[in-house]
Write an enzyme that holds these catalytic residues in place. Sequence first.
Site, PDB file in Angstrom:
ATOM      1  CD  GLU A   1      21.216  24.971 -24.145  1.00 27.06           C
ATOM      2  OE1 GLU A   1      20.263  25.473 -23.529  1.00 27.06           O
ATOM      3  OE2 GLU A   1      22.185  24.437 -23.588  1.00 27.06           O
ATOM      4  CG  ASP A   2      15.720  25.522 -25.003  1.00 28.99           C
ATOM      5  OD1 ASP A   2      16.359  24.858 -24.179  1.00 28.99           O
ATOM      6  OD2 ASP A   2      15.375  26.697 -24.793  1.00 28.99           O
TER       7      ASP A   2
ATOM      8  CB  CYS B   1      18.335  23.938 -19.290  1.00 35.68           C
ATOM      9  SG  CYS B   1      18.347  25.602 -18.613  1.00 35.68           S
TER      10      CYS B   1
ATOM     11  CG  ASP C   1      18.694  21.580 -23.031  1.00 35.89           C
ATOM     12  OD1 ASP C   1      17.866  21.641 -23.959  1.00 35.89           O
ATOM     13  OD2 ASP C   1      19.076  22.585 -22.402  1.00 35.89           O
TER      14      ASP C   1
END
Length: 647
Positions: free
Chosen positions: A31-32, A70, A250
């Site tokens: 993530e991120d 996202c 993402d």
Amino acid sequence: MDFARFLLFSSFWLCIASGTDKPNILWITAEDMSPTLGAYGDTYATTPNLDAFAKESVRYTNAFAAAPVCSPSRSTLITGMWAPSLGTSQMRSDFPIPIGLKGFPTYLREAGYFTTNREKTDYNTSDAGRITKESWNESSATAHWRSAARKDGQPFFSVFNHMVTHQSRTMVWPDSVFVEQVQSKLSAETIHDPSKVLVPPYYPDNEVVRRELARFYDCVTVMDTEVGQTLKQLEEDGLADNTIVFFYSDHGSGMPRHKRLLHDSGMKVPLLIRFPKKYQHLAPAGPGKTTDRLVSFVDYAPTVLSLLDLPVPETMQGEAFLGANTQNGPEYLYGFRDRVDEAYDLSRSVRSRNYLYIRNYLPYYSWMQPSVYSDLGEIQEAIRSYAEKNADTLTPPQRAYAGETRPTEEFYAVEADPQNLVNLLDGELSTEQIKALEAHRAAYLAKRREILDLGFIPESIIYDFINEENLTMREIALGESNHRPDLDAIWAAADLVGKGTRDEFLDLVHSGDDSIRFWGVIGLRQGFPKDEALLEDLYDTMDDISAPVRIEMAAWMAAESEKYRGEAVQVLGRELFHEDWWTALRACRAVELLGIKAKALLPVMETLYNRHRDVAGEGSLFLSFSSGAFLEKMGMPTEPWDFSPKK
């Protein structure tokens, strides 16, 4: 299932029965996270597992998310269609998508694959439940290829989503929670020293910024350890030689000026793909090599299908970059940014190997406009405080992020300027750059038309279309209804923002199309914000039949007209309890940004806040964010937000 697809899937099953291998596919996602790995040249990163994995993989140097947040990106990933073409580009907008549109893992299931997802879905549509059910044999916090439901020898497609680099961990959770939940998993020698961090030029260099950047890198190291564990399980199960493994994130990192922005810091992602020896013929290069092919999330679904020799549905809008259906590769990649939580925005981008072009349609908003969730991070407050105290001495990169406005267009030479610090449009362009700029503008317009980008229609108007036609917005845009929006005219109206004349925008305000009138108001506010005679002429627009038009007009009137401020604030107040949360949110956000100028609505905003603060659902959350932020401006008490894990 059509007959041709039936024959192909039947052939697929015969291959399995006869012992002909089909590869497993494993996606490991973070993530991120921008390409902050040692394998991508980041010397501050501590990522031994992924660095070793990269030596066995093909490393993509031009991989990009679809959006810098996202949910819209995941909508694009799962469908193989650009989210703006489905009406799913707003952050958790909850629009339906055509019933025949499937998540791409559905096709793998139909071909005999066992599909698992651990655990995030977040597909940004009211059809997320259907997409999840059709796509996955198992989707849960424990989903795994090791499931007892998977048959012996059955090929699998498994996704493992690693959350530890998410913005919540890197900057939103209180530092004490981060230390307990994340940093405690590191040895003393792997904890990053803030004094050694490289501070980007768009940040101030101070203790808070350094500490928070080091915290981000600590999260990356923990993620690297988790990825190593997943890869180890693959080895333990004797599956590594039969599994093609993807690693990617993402979108860009969750730090300020990264997530939510269309610059490379928000859009560029790592992408590593490992091909076992028996599948090296499918790889575009050997282990440890790189490719500079441009790839975007819209390409991933057709690529997986192509790798497995499965047909790619005509609805998919990306280009397969591996397998039997590999295409030559695009010259340009599209990007989009619309509303995120309570913060309204609309920007589009086009990225080539050499340049990044960004078109901003609400340029009177800062790239760092207030947003409750991200503003919980100490680093965000440190940047904002520094910008306010040093407004006259900010460097151009600092002002570009923290300034009150942004340019209508941005254009960057990415090889010479990988951090996108120098907007070429602020200076004199060379002949080559002028040609490149025009080519990127043309590519943008062509892609927007090709995909039928619906992001230029306000959400309230989209819902009106859906309710009136009883079809999805994609079907309506394709002409399957009695009425459909005139997208060419709406795009043309929006394209005048920052460029049109007063008379051109006044013509738009008198259009019979709600969306065109909306852009007329936006364009006039952008170009002539303090024109008192204009505001006088537009007084009746606050009574427009369309909610987004009257809300935007009232917001502008309340901001700039002392004469009509009281009436404008009343218009906004009447919308705050609209039955549709997306309409109420537009009014609420306008009131929040007005601050003291909308003080008369303090009791109403307090009621709105109390009504939604502890109610589940995205609409209530965003209304609580915005109304609570207004109350805090007015010195009123609110319940602090805490997104830490529940004990």
